[in-house]
Structures are given as C-alpha cells and as structure tokens.
Enzyme design. Structure first.
Site: not given
Length: 297
Positions: A106, A274, A151
């Site tokens: 990420d 994720h 987001h």
C-alpha cells in the site's frame, strides 16, 4: 506494541526526527514498509519467517505508528515519497546496511518504488503489494471507481477538513478500511486491530496520514510523471503482488502497469483482500524469498 517476538525495538534518529523500527534475524537485509491505516505490525507473520534467513527491518512510516512526523516546516512536501524514501535509506545506513532489498504494501509500496527509482545503487530488489504507481492510479480512477477510492480524494483535501471529520470518530473511519478491505475474517485479530486504531486515531497521526495523501495528489504524481517522461525504469528485479478482484472489473491492468516500469518483473495474484501480508503471509513470504533468491541468503 511490538508484538513481534525475537525482534529488537529501536528508534533511529535521521533527518531530525525518530523513525521507529523493529529488526531481527541475520543475513541479507530486507526492509518491510506498511500501508494505510496500519503500522509495522502488518508484517508480523512475514517478518518472523523471513528472519530465519535474512536480516529483517520493519519500520513505521513517518508520522504513523511510533515514528515521529518528518522534521521541518509542515506541509505535504515533507511527506513526499521521495523524502520518505531517502529517510528510509538513511535509516538502513544507520543500521549498517548500505545495500538492501525493500518490500512495501500500500503506502509503503509507493515509498519502496520511489526508493528504487531514486536509489538504484542501494536497492537490490523491490517488492510492491496491492498498489500501482501514483501517476497510474490517478489516471485510472474515473466513474464509480472514485466511489470505492473516496479516501484518496477526502484525505488529500488541502484544508484541515479531513482532519476535523476523522477526529469526530476515528475508530469508525479507520475501522471501515480494516473491516471492508479484509476478505479473511481472522486476518486481523482484535489486539492487532486495536493497536492499529490506537496508533491511527492520535491527532498527530491523523494529520500525518492526511499529509501523506496530499503529497500523493500534489507532489508524488509529478515526480512519477517526470520519471516516466524521461524513460526511467526500475533496474532491479521487481515483484508485484495484488489481490484477485473476483467479479470486480479493475479500471487498470496491474500486470501491464508494472511491466511498463519494470523490465525484470514477476507477478502473483492472491485470492484475498487488500491486506496480503496478513491474509496470505505464507504466499507473500515465499514470493519474497523467490525474489531475493538463494544467492542472497
């Protein structure tokens, strides 16, 4: 909370601030970087296994977890992935590692990518988990894709609006991502989830997270564009892993995106959510071992 048996906890002072790390094992050095909205604990399973053969360092990104915000005048530029990457290179040098491999998930993967692009003589192998480069990500988001990535737009707002909104109920905000982005119900146990929320809801952390995303919107994408236009590519072996989207049609092809940046590329698609290091730690560990290779053990 360390939560990683056998690892030493340390604060490394670089560039005027402290970066929190845990490290253990011996051998070829590997730096592991976490993403949003987590801390180094995302690597607890992978790091424990890798430490059997490698020197493993897990760091909290600046402003996240137990790491200080970057020093200097406040602003998104302080959180540019270029700055954070240079900070992590300095951290590894302070720990005695002039050359090392780097793997990120990420947000940490974006830092790892920038470290590999800016410091090709330092980074020997690159691993990126469930992310694509910032410039490609912004280009791909359109239509309903923006709903699921809301987001990115909220946190990047240039005023303090996102900080104020999140502060109203940070557990609900950050918990939303921990819960909805996870396919395996037991991947993030209650104590680890609580540690993530405790770290993320601190006002300092909320601001750092927003600045991190503002940097991606207003700084990082331009750095990527300059590199892409100049024809810069990753010179080291690269591992890209991402979740199987199932019936969801992605607005981009991760294989094609990463192939454009990495001539020496290997990829893995995993049936999970994720949080690959927590949901599929054995597969992630095996892929990292294959990336680094027997010659580095």
């Amino acid at each position: 909370m360390n939560g990683m048996s056998g690892f030493v906890e340390q604060t490394v002072s670089v560039r005027g601030s402290g970066v929190h790390v845990v490290h253990g094992g011996a051998g070829h050095p590997v730096l592991l970087l976490h993403g949003f909205p987590q801390t180094h604990l995302v690597w607890r399973h992978v790091a424990a296994s890798l430490a059997e053969d490698f020197r493993v360092v897990c760091a909290d990104l600046p402003g996240y977890g137990a790491s200080d915000p970057p020093a200097g005048e406040d602003g998104p530029a302080r959180y540019a992935k270029r700055v954070t990457a240079a900070t992590m290179v300095d951290v590894m040098r302070e720990l005695g590692h002039e050359r090392f491999s780097i793997v990120g998930h990420d947000r940490g993967a974006l830092v790892a990518l920038r470290a590999a692009l800016d410091h090709p003589d330092t980074i020997e192998h690159l691993g990126v988990l469930d992310v694509i480069p910032t410039i490609d990500n912004w280009a791909a988001l359109n239509g309903i894709g923006g709903v699921f990535a809301f987001h990115l737009y909220l946190l990047a707002q240039p005023s303090d609006l996102p900080e104020r909104m999140i502060a109203a109920d940070p557990n609900a905000f950050f918990g939303h991502f921990l819960d909805t982005w996870t396919a395996a119900a037991d991947a993030i146990p209650a104590d680890i989830r609580a540690a993530y929320l405790t770290a993320a809801r601190a006002p300092r952390a909320i601001h750092a997270i927003c600045q991190d995303y503002r940097a991606s919107a207003f700084v990082d994408a331009e750095h990527d564009r300059i590199d892409r236009d100049a024809g810069r590519r990753l010179t080291m072996p690269v591992l890209a892993m991402w979740q199987d989207p199932g019936d969801t049609v992605l607005p981009f092809d991760p294989q094609r995106v990463w192939a454009d940046w990495a001539p020496d590329l290997r990829t893995h698609v995993l049936p999970c959510g994720h949080f690959l290091p927590e949901e599929r730690p054995d597969e992630v560990t095996a892929a990292i071992r294959d990336l680094i290779g027997e010659d580095e053990r």
